[in-house]
Design an enzyme around this catalytic site. Structure first.
Site, mmCIF file in Angstrom:
data_model
loop_
_atom_site.group_PDB
_atom_site.id
_atom_site.type_symbol
_atom_site.label_atom_id
_atom_site.label_comp_id
_atom_site.label_asym_id
_atom_site.label_seq_id
_atom_site.Cartn_x
_atom_site.Cartn_y
_atom_site.Cartn_z
ATOM 1 N N THR A 185 1.070 -1.474 -0.024
ATOM 2 C CA THR A 185 -0.285 -0.087 -0.270
ATOM 3 C C THR A 185 0.772 1.131 -0.341
ATOM 4 O O THR A 185 2.693 1.029 1.309
ATOM 5 C CB THR A 185 -0.577 0.236 1.387
ATOM 6 O OG1 THR A 185 -0.277 -0.166 2.225
ATOM 7 C CG2 THR A 185 -2.160 -0.727 1.565
ATOM 8 N N GLU A 330 -6.031 -3.829 0.149
ATOM 9 C CA GLU A 330 -6.124 -5.428 1.237
ATOM 10 C C GLU A 330 -7.247 -5.562 0.756
ATOM 11 O O GLU A 330 -7.805 -6.441 0.896
ATOM 12 C CB GLU A 330 -6.530 -3.867 2.350
ATOM 13 C CG GLU A 330 -5.114 -2.954 2.862
ATOM 14 C CD GLU A 330 -4.490 -1.948 3.063
ATOM 15 O OE1 GLU A 330 -4.897 -1.538 1.751
ATOM 16 O OE2 GLU A 330 -3.801 -1.295 3.229
ATOM 17 N N LYS A 439 -11.864 17.846 12.464
ATOM 18 C CA LYS A 439 -13.242 17.037 14.055
ATOM 19 C C LYS A 439 -12.951 18.440 14.279
ATOM 20 O O LYS A 439 -12.405 19.895 14.918
ATOM 21 C CB LYS A 439 -12.089 16.668 14.515
ATOM 22 C CG LYS A 439 -12.642 15.374 14.657
ATOM 23 C CD LYS A 439 -11.752 13.819 15.644
ATOM 24 C CE LYS A 439 -11.879 12.352 14.224
ATOM 25 N NZ LYS A 439 -11.418 11.708 14.922
ATOM 26 N N TRP A 444 -17.844 16.120 12.974
ATOM 27 C CA TRP A 444 -16.574 16.328 12.186
ATOM 28 C C TRP A 444 -17.444 16.266 10.997
ATOM 29 O O TRP A 444 -18.681 16.361 10.413
ATOM 30 C CB TRP A 444 -17.080 13.861 11.660
ATOM 31 C CG TRP A 444 -16.293 13.451 12.372
ATOM 32 C CD1 TRP A 444 -15.766 13.675 13.889
ATOM 33 C CD2 TRP A 444 -15.755 12.211 12.161
ATOM 34 N NE1 TRP A 444 -15.147 12.259 14.500
ATOM 35 C CE2 TRP A 444 -14.876 11.234 13.698
ATOM 36 C CE3 TRP A 444 -15.869 11.378 11.283
ATOM 37 C CZ2 TRP A 444 -14.861 10.318 14.088
ATOM 38 C CZ3 TRP A 444 -15.340 9.802 11.071
ATOM 39 C CH2 TRP A 444 -14.849 9.126 12.705
#
Lengths: 542, 542
Positions: A185, A330, A439, A444
């Site tokens: 990754t 993944e 945040k 959020w």
């Protein structure tokens, strides 16, 4: 009591055998790195993959060995993959867009002992080979005539090498849980992490990715995987196409609009897959030349969110179905496809494109949920966003070397690092990366929504939202904007433009104009760099 | 080196969980055995299946127990299947068309300990229950009001029983190789043999059967499995439909033309699957009423060869794609589908129907070959016929109790008992059953080709070809013919009709007319009975 069905392990070479048996004359068409178009059949590819296996075995490579590839999508690269897997070794795709240091680091971490490399990347490999002591064989994917002089030792031209084998090779009998492939990754922080695919996960993934509500591949399809094999397994196409008998068209290293159009047109491609950047180049080429896309029926767009305008253009001007896809290295990589369901099939116009902007729903074999920071599952209401977690037979259980264990929990849920919401019909939409989300006072704010919104302004070329320190709210949004060439938008006008389209408290506290925004090797905005750059930025509201 | 992907066993209950999560409101519509149409969603079916599992466990049933079902296709039958599998028990579908003696024999062989039974079959069960000492629970798939007085003990109405559970049940964690289902083959000779499916084989089969070149099921499909769940797992639809989120329409016990048409029309069915007999009834109904099929797009026809005239009618009059399918109980059952490939996509008219008459090509996951009696593989030339053998993850490795081992070889090839040829494009065509093929002077004559040919004569309703003793050639063909009602074709005319359409030495040595040809419970011609009946027949050529 056990079932009494056959033990028939799920192995990659069975995919290529199936193609060679049931679809022997179907073609793999490649734009070679050397220039010309090459044609071979699945039967020929099978024989040549067996030659690769035969030679690797003859030279002492064995099950479990990691064998790198640094190459574009071509028939040769595909043969190399199947040949490597056919002796139980592990293909390890390297992303040439990474820095030489990163590539060397990754090769050492994987302990690659051989490499199949395109002509294009021989200079890059010359730069790093000495730093990879495990590397003992270099096969350049070309023929003798095109082999350049090189400082590399143990170097051989692929075609010359292949001529030493007859292909009389029986694929190894393997445990379906054996490793077959590796891909690192490209993390924006920390070292890259290796994902290790198994034969089982690859085969199941290929089945899942071929279903009608996934890529819907059939023997009548002509498939152009522009997404590279080093980018999360070309999204599964290197397995799904031979599995379903689809014709493969491999673009080599040329992804500019003219070259892509040329293949789409000449080879009558029906299905393709790529990141938005590639499609942008194609659309510009089409607009510049007035060409149309009479053969192309559907495209999967993933890797990054597909701009709405691009979807609309494909659909309205070129009559091509755009399928938003989402996945991760993944996940082999398939996570979701944005196809229609009875609940959404009646949508038209803007409502349809609103839906298509979502990342879509999971096929069988991918489980997903969104949770809050305490791992509590959140409702599927289309607005409550949280951490996106997934599970399935083609999802990683851990990384190579045991790093990054914090991404997996005891029940096997993998935390994707994405922030998303899921609606009542099961459609997921990514709203942010977990590490990027702003945040503000415990609530959020989605940076992606802010960015997508601002990109809709006619004077804006690119935008990045980050959270910067605020004494009262902890973080507040700052927008970093690249104006379109020749345009000089005003800060106030851009804020006004956003005003009625998002919650008031999402509006950025400030906006700065820059000439360029930094990107990762896979084309994503490098938010860490931006956060670093603006870490001392003082908001006017602070 | 093992892969580092998740252990995510392939279990049937994950299919129903996927349906309930991603397609919660999609319907299962059932024509109930009591008469009315019932509607439920996948979410409801999942809850009710969990209730079944909870109750079975509460009553002491456990993993490996065989639990019979004697029922038509309904939502209740489907829930029962998943509930049974969810505790690790084994659904065992009984074919009500078998004789009571055969059913009792099969139940005893499997040692069934419980049964889910439709109202329709309660009298049948009353007749045999006393002969099955292992049976300790009878659940009648109805509600309390409709429960008839019965001589059976331990009998309960399904709905009343379900009301005792809340569905708060966690599916058992199982080995994917655990048995999950059983179905006995209806052999025309010897005792029936039990095929034991595993969770793994069922799930892989469902993936394979859903692919675009298989049944191509998507969430937008409305699927009517007329083929019963007791007939080789409804050809996989009981798993493939929830896996893909397709709407399910379950026909209950009514398969007459009017009832089938009613569901096709009211529920806007897009895809259906059945044996030719059912389609014949539907076509007769359509012709009698002048109705059309505006919603139906494609049908799979299998179980017996589909008459060419039926295919042409579906295609030309009703614009429905007919997909010939072939499989066996031992194959879960999928073997081949006759879909198009680039090599055949250009066919039109008669050539297209010639192709469609073949059984088709294998999807990934089914390997096939034809061999001679010495197991030597024969060429794929479209004419050399031999024994058809198959291999795959959803193909039986043995029968329950270890009987019939002669059908499996050391390399796991299962001898289907069919005789077939395969053409250069991979299309397989069944030409006979191995035990029916006529061996004339060491050469094989296909009885199916003789029969199909003669059925094309306007005066012939049905025909059966068998080999009878001949002093010179060992066997020569005899044709047994049922004339159409009111017709009296002449022997010589029929021979003349066949003359230029087959090799001269295939022409039957004689022809006899009968009123009726005997059939098995699954609608196949009972050739053993015919051979017995004509064993002393003296051919005029002998």
């Amino acid at each position: 009591m056990l079932g009494l069905m056959q033990q028939w392990p799920l192995l990659n070479h069975k995919i290529l055998d199936h193609a060679a048996t049931q679809h022997p004359n179907r073609e793999i068409v490649s734009r070679m790195v050397e220039g010309p178009i090459a044609r071979q059949t699945y039967a020929e590819a099978n024989l040549r993959a067996r030659k690769v296996a035969q030679l690797l075995e003859r030279e002492g490579f064995c099950a479990g060995d990691r064998i790198a590839t640094l190459a574009w999508n071509t028939g040769r690269h595909l043969e190399a993959w199947y040949g490597i897997m056919g002796i139980g070794a592990v293909y390890h795709t390297l992303n040439p867009r990474l820095s030489p240091e990163q590539i060397a680091w990754i090769m050492n971490d994987a302990e690659d002992c051989a490499i199949f490399v395109d002509l294009t990347f021989v200079p890059l490999l010359e730069e790093i080979a000495a730093q990879v002591p495990t590397l003992r064989k270099v096969v350049v994917l070309t023929d003798r005539q095109n082999l350049p002089p090189s400082t590399l030792t143990n170097l051989v031209a692929y075609e010359e090498w292949l001529s030493e084998a007859d292909g009389d090779f029986v694929w190894k009998a393997l445990d379906e849980n054996a490793a077959c492939g590796m891909c690192y990754t490209s993390g924006t922080t920390g070292n890259p992490k290796g994902v290790v695919y198994s034969h089982r996960s690859n085969v199941l993934h290929a089945l899942i990715a071929s279903l009608p509500d996934s890529m819907a591949l059939s023997a009548l399809d002509v498939v152009l995987p522009i997404v590279p094999m080093f980018h999360a397994n070309a999204w599964g196409i290197a397995q799904s196409a031979p599995m379903t008998g689809a014709t493969l068209v491999m673009p080599g290293g040329k992804m500019d609009g003219a070259s892509v159009y040329d293949l789409l047109d000449t080879e009558k491609v029906t299905f393709s897959a790529a990141v938005p950047t590639v499609w942008m180049m194609l659309l510009q080429h089409l607009e510049g030349t007035g060409k149309m896309l009479p053969h192309l029926k559907r495209v999967v767009i993933g890797g990054a969110a597909c701009p709405r305008a691009m979807m609309e253009k494909f659909s309205r001007v070129y009559d091509v179905e755009v399928i938003h896809g989402w996945g991760m290295t993944e996940m082999s990589p398939v996570g979701t496809y944005c196809k229609l369901k009875p609940e959404t099939a009646g949508l038209t116009g803007d409502a349809l494109f609103d839906l298509r902007q979502k990342q879509g729903f999971t096929p069988f074999g991918v489980e997903m949920k969104v949770t809050d920071d305490e791992n509590k599952a959140l409702p599927w209401d289309g607005k409550t966003f949280g951490r996106l977690k997934v599970r399935g037979p083609a999802v990683a259980a851990s990384y190579f070397g045991g790093v990054g264990q914090e991404n997996f929990d005891a029940e096997d849920w993998f935390d994707t690092g994405d922030v998303a919401h899921i609606d009542k019909n099961g459609y997921m939409a990514i709203t942010d990366r977990a590490k990027d989300v702003i945040k503000s006072g415990g609530e959020w704010i989605s940076t992606i929504e802010l960015e997508n919104l601002l990109i809709g302004h006619p004077d804006v070329a690119e935008a990045a939202a980050i959270g910067v320190y605020h004494p009262k709210w902890d973080e507040r949004p700052l927008l970093i904007v690249v104006p379109k060439h020749g345009k000089s938008p005003k800060k106030e006008d851009l804020i006004t433009f956003m005003e009625d389209k998002i919650p008031k408290w999402w509006l950025p506290d400030d906006l700065v104009f820059v000439d360029e925004i930094p990107h990762t090797a896979t084309g994503k905005i490098q938010k860490t760099t931006l956060r670093d750059q603006f870490k001392d930025y003082r908001l006017p509201t602070a």
